[in-house]
Design a protein around this motif. Sequence first.
Motif, PDB file in Angstrom:
ATOM      1  N   LYS A  42       0.946  -1.360  -0.010  1.00  0.00           N
ATOM      2  CA  LYS A  42      -0.207  -0.021   0.130  1.00  0.00           C
ATOM      3  C   LYS A  42       1.225   1.316   0.045  1.00  0.00           C
ATOM      4  CE  LYS A  42      -3.871   2.001   2.310  1.00  0.00           C
ATOM      5  NZ  LYS A  42      -4.763   2.134   3.550  1.00  0.00           N
ATOM      6  N   ALA A  85       2.172   1.574  -3.808  1.00  0.00           N
ATOM      7  CA  ALA A  85       1.278   2.127  -4.621  1.00  0.00           C
ATOM      8  C   ALA A  85       0.876   3.566  -4.372  1.00  0.00           C
ATOM      9  CB  ALA A  85       0.050   1.309  -4.326  1.00  0.00           C
ATOM     10  N   THR A  86       0.345   3.912  -3.059  1.00  0.00           N
ATOM     11  CA  THR A  86       0.182   5.210  -2.720  1.00  0.00           C
ATOM     12  C   THR A  86       0.942   6.357  -3.194  1.00  0.00           C
ATOM     13  OG1 THR A  86      -1.369   4.172  -0.842  1.00  0.00           O
ATOM     14  CG2 THR A  86      -0.860   6.625  -0.714  1.00  0.00           C
ATOM     15  N   TYR A 114       1.019   6.367  -6.790  1.00  0.00           N
ATOM     16  CA  TYR A 114      -0.175   7.389  -7.492  1.00  0.00           C
ATOM     17  C   TYR A 114      -0.139   8.668  -7.221  1.00  0.00           C
ATOM     18  CZ  TYR A 114      -5.146   8.277  -8.241  1.00  0.00           C
ATOM     19  OH  TYR A 114      -6.257   8.829  -8.751  1.00  0.00           O
ATOM     20  N   SER A 164      -3.600   5.125 -12.553  1.00  0.00           N
ATOM     21  CA  SER A 164      -3.537   3.876 -11.996  1.00  0.00           C
ATOM     22  C   SER A 164      -2.429   3.140 -11.516  1.00  0.00           C
ATOM     23  CB  SER A 164      -4.312   2.935 -12.780  1.00  0.00           C
ATOM     24  OG  SER A 164      -5.791   3.407 -12.871  1.00  0.00           O
ATOM     25  N   TYR A 223      -1.504  -4.521  -4.295  1.00  0.00           N
ATOM     26  CA  TYR A 223      -2.432  -3.534  -3.799  1.00  0.00           C
ATOM     27  C   TYR A 223      -2.668  -2.798  -5.090  1.00  0.00           C
ATOM     28  CZ  TYR A 223      -4.441  -0.142  -0.933  1.00  0.00           C
ATOM     29  OH  TYR A 223      -5.349   0.797  -0.207  1.00  0.00           O
ATOM     30  N   ILE A 264      -4.483   0.614  -7.088  1.00  0.00           N
ATOM     31  CA  ILE A 264      -5.568   1.967  -6.963  1.00  0.00           C
ATOM     32  C   ILE A 264      -5.725   2.397  -8.389  1.00  0.00           C
ATOM     33  CG2 ILE A 264      -5.249   4.375  -6.317  1.00  0.00           C
ATOM     34  CD1 ILE A 264      -3.003   3.806  -4.090  1.00  0.00           C
ATOM     35  N   LYS A 265      -7.193   2.327  -8.225  1.00  0.00           N
ATOM     36  CA  LYS A 265      -7.440   2.512  -9.696  1.00  0.00           C
ATOM     37  C   LYS A 265      -7.586   4.029  -9.950  1.00  0.00           C
ATOM     38  CE  LYS A 265     -11.626   2.675 -12.792  1.00  0.00           C
ATOM     39  NZ  LYS A 265     -13.225   2.268 -12.609  1.00  0.00           N
ATOM     40  N   GLU A 304     -11.509   4.111  -5.829  1.00  0.00           N
ATOM     41  CA  GLU A 304     -11.403   2.673  -5.896  1.00  0.00           C
ATOM     42  C   GLU A 304      -9.957   2.011  -5.665  1.00  0.00           C
ATOM     43  OE1 GLU A 304     -14.333   0.312  -8.426  1.00  0.00           O
ATOM     44  OE2 GLU A 304     -14.094   2.205  -9.455  1.00  0.00           O
ATOM     45  N   SER A 305      -9.957   1.118  -4.771  1.00  0.00           N
ATOM     46  CA  SER A 305      -8.633   0.487  -4.633  1.00  0.00           C
ATOM     47  C   SER A 305      -8.981  -0.917  -3.861  1.00  0.00           C
ATOM     48  CB  SER A 305      -7.679   1.081  -3.653  1.00  0.00           C
ATOM     49  OG  SER A 305      -8.101   1.261  -2.396  1.00  0.00           O
ATOM     50  N   TYR A 307      -6.847  -5.146  -2.544  1.00  0.00           N
ATOM     51  CA  TYR A 307      -5.635  -5.929  -2.406  1.00  0.00           C
ATOM     52  C   TYR A 307      -5.958  -7.306  -2.601  1.00  0.00           C
ATOM     53  CZ  TYR A 307      -6.473  -7.400   2.222  1.00  0.00           C
ATOM     54  OH  TYR A 307      -6.972  -8.014   3.547  1.00  0.00           O
TER      55      TYR A 307
END
Length: 199
Positions: free
Chosen positions: A51, A54-55, A58, A64, A123, A125-126, A130-131, A133
């Motif tokens: 996470k 990904a965060t 993003y 995404s 994980y 993230i769209k 929306e996200s 895992y």
Amino acid sequence: MKFIFTTHNNDKKREIEKLLKDTSFQVYSLADVGFEDEIIEDGNSFLENAKIKATTIYKKYGISTLADDSGICIDFLKGEPGIHSARYGGIGATAEEKNRLILDALKNVPYAKRGAYYVFCLYFIKDEVESFYVEETCEGVISESPAGKGGFGYDPIFYLPEYKQSMAEISLTEKNKISHRGKVFEAFKARIPILFPYD
């Protein structure tokens, strides 16, 4: 559709491209987008680290983003190296050096106590809303010596009793059917029509 996969590892990128070959996704690595900074993975679990990655990406690119954290957990070593798998043996240690450290740590340990499992957590993230895992495992045994030239990382010492081969000896197609990574991406692919209903 395109997404950034938070890795510089071309082997991992190729595996994922093969897993998603029947979709319309375009996969970009961190190298493809020119990201060279270090992401500090200070989570306490595979999920937390995935996470964080990904965060971070993003927020920087607004595209995404797909991130993973994975590792090998060895019963005799009380679950280690676990979330420290990538840095086991110190920063800069090669896969061969990491494998040798594990083999040395398990020297003279009987087969029955050499159980291990891979963990792969994904994980995704769209967008801002929306996200999700997915996390899966793959069971095996630590062999007494490396075998095979395929795969990467700990695959040469990860023995699959049902195949009588290491993860590095089976084909990529077969690996994708049974591996922790393959199972996660099958679940991810199943979510695509829900996440992107008009693509």
